[in-house]
Design an enzyme around this catalytic site. Structure first.
Site, mmCIF file in Angstrom:
data_model
loop_
_atom_site.group_PDB
_atom_site.id
_atom_site.type_symbol
_atom_site.label_atom_id
_atom_site.label_comp_id
_atom_site.label_asym_id
_atom_site.label_seq_id
_atom_site.Cartn_x
_atom_site.Cartn_y
_atom_site.Cartn_z
ATOM 1 N N SER A 98 0.859 -1.186 0.000
ATOM 2 C CA SER A 98 0.000 0.000 0.000
ATOM 3 C C SER A 98 0.889 1.229 0.000
ATOM 4 C CB SER A 98 -0.873 0.004 1.259
ATOM 5 O OG SER A 98 -1.535 1.251 1.378
ATOM 6 N N TYR A 101 -2.555 -0.289 10.482
ATOM 7 C CA TYR A 101 -2.578 -0.722 9.080
ATOM 8 C C TYR A 101 -1.263 -0.343 8.387
ATOM 9 C CZ TYR A 101 -4.216 -1.067 4.192
ATOM 10 O OH TYR A 101 -4.350 -1.378 2.868
#
Ligand code: NAD
Ligand code: ZN
Length: 690
Positions: free
Chosen positions: A567, A580
């Site tokens: 990501s 995250y």
């Protein structure tokens, strides 16, 4: 198990047939015959009808031979699968033909007989159909009839079983010469309803489609019954190897498949197929395996798909044993090529075995795609049925080596191969994608499938998985897609999923770590549970899948590509998603560490970093969307536009865009890249690589 249990049922339905014209009935009959593999193998056999029709130019009545064209399969063919030829022109070829070495030339002359500018190429069996003086003709490769045709005393058995209604012609490669002989035999024996072709198959005929179909079935069933009553029992002299039991059979197959693949798929990637069906086990465990397997298959159709003979591999063969066995097979194949080649023969083709017989375990096959590997396996089951039948009543005979070679390296066969479309860029590759039922995972799967790869999608969501794989089966065919329910956080589930993928496709080339969740929260609101869940799925999950994939690629020993979907958050700190982001960063670093360890073995590990993919994703539903919107002080439905405007390129990012990045790293286009990352985020200066 005996062939006599295999009575072929009559499926003719008058109510259907009555609605059809003569060509329609021919197609109906062809589809019925082709639907039963005991009647004819996939792509094997052909059917014909001689139909009176007005000529499109003169309007005068002409007789047209409708005969299944080159390629295609009786079971699934449509009307456009038939070649159409003027019967009188086909007759006139006889006057041009005098010597066997003119046969191939005659095949080219078939084009001049074409009726109605039909583009479907006529097959090499055309003359056999055209010269039989009956309106409807079937040619099938039935196991029961080939069992008789491939026996040492095939001719005697044919007359013993069928009396004076079926004739016999010894083996000869199909072409005009055999067509003339078949036509003459039929004309001289008006009582005949068909002819057995030695080492090959059956021709039958009748005045209309229904009677022709019924005769074909009757003769096949007569052969099967006779074999059932007269075969020595037990089949193949009984078994000599004890059945290992299902679990041990699968263990052995899962161990052997990737090791075999690693040794044979270096020049051309290959996909495997495994079966341990009862008829295969009966043969590979039998006393006669070592005597029958080297004789090779008989029907030309069989060995074109399976190679002239299989390789027998002991269940406990070590890696070194496998190396020796396969090398010896290749040498043997090269010897066969050298002994049999002609001055104008095409160059030697891939010398690796296609069929691997493992006593106690079953049969494996490898080919350039899954369907071809599966079909090769089905063909060898046909060959087993033939050997069972022949050796039960007589002595089984394979085709003489030179005859087999002349078919395998026939210039017309070579031309057929040359006409085949170029393989796709990932043909023969095998991929495994976690979270394959999600937005980005499914887009990656679709991309790899469309480039010819076989794909296993693994996901925890069983319902979504079923829906996604059904859609892929529809778009790309059932053969190439496999799905497995798997929780990436369970070591056992991950190991089992890889085993399932290996059993299905025979190995692995591409592993995509993608399954994920996102539970955003400011750091002080991040409960241990939130941290642990993300850590388990994104951290432990990527580790378990990465490690299992790595072990498999290493064992297979042909390199491979792993792609981690990380990501933008892995490289850019972002408020409100510390857990995250931190764990995504750990994934990125794991990929780099694995790239280091994988490099000596050609295992590449690269990363794709998506950002703000809203369409199709489940990640952005519910809390994430609400939370992001709240912190940005916009409405949830304004997020797409917000992210688009935030990017340098002012564009939205879609799952398909991520899939393109994965495709780059999965394919040979990136063969010199490892430990790399590619941002697919429409541009953000903060995530520029440096
Ligand atoms: N969508 C984005 O904007 C975006 C941005 C950056 C990174 N990513 C990453 O892309 C990957 C795919 O995300 P997506 O957007 O397609 O989300 P998605 O929710 O549509 O797909 C994720 C899939 O993973 C599966 N999954 C969840 N937990 C699992 C588990 N324990 N075991 C097996 N499967 C499990 C889900 O069932 C789902 O099908 C994730 O790793 C995500 O972090 C997405
Ligand atoms: Zn044939």
């Amino acid at each position: 198990m005996t062939i006599s249990n295999h009575t072929v049922p009559n499926l003719w339905d008058n109510a259907v047939a009555e609605t059809l014209d003569e060509a329609g009935q021919l197609l109906y009959r062809s589809n019925l015959l082709g639907a039963d593999l005991r009647i004819t193998n996939f792509g094997g056999g052909n059917t014909s009808a001689k139909i009176d029709t007005p000529d499109p130019l003169t309007g005068k009545p002409v007789t047209v031979l409708w005969v299944k064209g080159s390629g295609g399969d009786l079971g699934s063919m449509k009307l456009d699968g038939f070649a159409t030829l003027y019967l009188d022109k086909l007759e006139s070829l006889k006057s041009l033909y005098s010597r066997l070495d003119q046969e191939d030339e005659m095949v080219h002359k078939l084009n001049h007989c074409t009726f109605n500018a039909n583009p479907r190429a006529a097959s090499i069996d055309t003359c056999l159909h055209g010269y039989v003086p009956h309106r409807h003709v079937d040619h099938v490769h039935s196991d029961a009839v080939i069992a008789i045709a491939a026996s040492k005393d095939a001719e005697r058995l044919t007359y013993e079983i069928f009396g004076d209604e079926i004739g016999f012609l010894p083996w000869q490669r199909p072409g005009i010469d055999l067509g003339i002989k078949l036509g003459e035999m039929a004309k001289a024996n008006p009582n005949y309803v068909g002819v057995v072709l030695g080492s090959h198959g059956l021709f039958t005929w009748g005045p209309d489609s229904k009677s022709c179909y019924e005769t074909t079935l009757r003769i096949i069933n007569k052969a099967a019954d006779w074999l059932g009553h007269n075969s020595a029992k037990p089949a193949f002299g009984g078994s000599t190897v004890a059945d290992l039991g299902e679990a041990a059979r699968k263990d052995a197959a899962i161990r052997l498949l990737p090791e075999i693949r690693g040794r044979i798929a270096r020049d051309e990637f290959k996909v495997g197929h495994f079966t341990d069906s009862p008829e295969v086990l009966e043969f590979v465990n039998s006393n006669q395996l070592t005597e029958l397997a080297p004789l090779g298959t008989s029907c030309p159709d069989h060995f074109l798909r399976t190679k002239i003979r299989p390789l027998v591999v002991p269940a406990d063969a070590s890696s070194a044993d496998l190396g020796r066995l396969i090398e010896a097979y290749r040498k043997d194949y090269a010897g066969y090529y050298d002994r049999c080649k002609h001055a104008n023969s095409p160059a030697m083709r891939d010398p690796n075995p296609v069929i691997y017989l493992v006593p106690g375990v079953g049969m494996m096959s490898f080919a350039r795609d899954k369907a071809t590997a599966r079909i090769a396996s089905e063909f060898y089951v046909n060959a087993i049925n033939v050997m069972r039948g022949a050796s039960g009543v007589s002595e089984y005979r394979g085709l003489p080596e030179q005859e087999a070679f002349n078919i395998e390296y026939w210039l017309l066969e070579e031309a057929k191969l040359q006409r085949m479309p170029k393989p796709k860029s990932l043909a023969g590759r095998i991929a495994f994608i976690t979270g394959g039922a999600g937005g980005i995972g499914a887009a990656i799967a679709a991309k790899l499938l469309s480039e010819g790869a076989c794909v296993t999608i693994a996901d925890i969501d069983a319902a979504a998985l079923e829906q996604t794989s059904a859609a892929f089966a529809k778009d790309f065919g059932k053969d190439s897609i496999h799905s497995v329910v798997m929780d990436v956080t369970s070591e056992e589930a991950v190991v089992d999923a890889f085993r399932s993928a290996v059993l299905r496709f025979g190995g692995m080339d591409i592993v995509v770590n993608n399954a994920g969740i996102a539970l955003p929260a400011p750091v002080e609101d991040t409960s241990l549970e939130i941290w642990n869940r993300q850590s388990a799925i994104l951290g432990t999950g990527y580790f378990l899948v990465g490690r299992e994939g790595f072990r498999l690629l290493k064992r297979q020993n042909m390199g491979g590509s792993m792609v981690f979907i990380c990501s933008k958050n892995a490289i850019v700190a972002s408020a409100g998603a510390s857990a995250y982001g931190a764990i995504k960063a750990a994934e990125l670093h794991l990929a780099r560490c694995m790239a280091l360890e994988g490099a000596p073995m050609g295992i590449r590990v690269n990363v794709v970093n998506p950002d703000a993919v809203l369409r199709g994703t489940k990640l952005m539903q519910g809390d994430w969307r609400k939370q992001r919107a709240e912190s940005l002080k916009i409405r949830p439905d304004e997020l797409e536009e917000h992210y688009r405007k935030r990017s340098l390129l002012q564009r939205s990012v879609f799952p398909e865009d991520i899939a393109e990045g994965v495709y780059f790293f999965a394919s040979d286009m990136s063969s010199k890249s490892t430990g790399n990352y590619l941002n697919v985020d429409a541009g953000h200066v903060a995530s520029f690589t440096r």
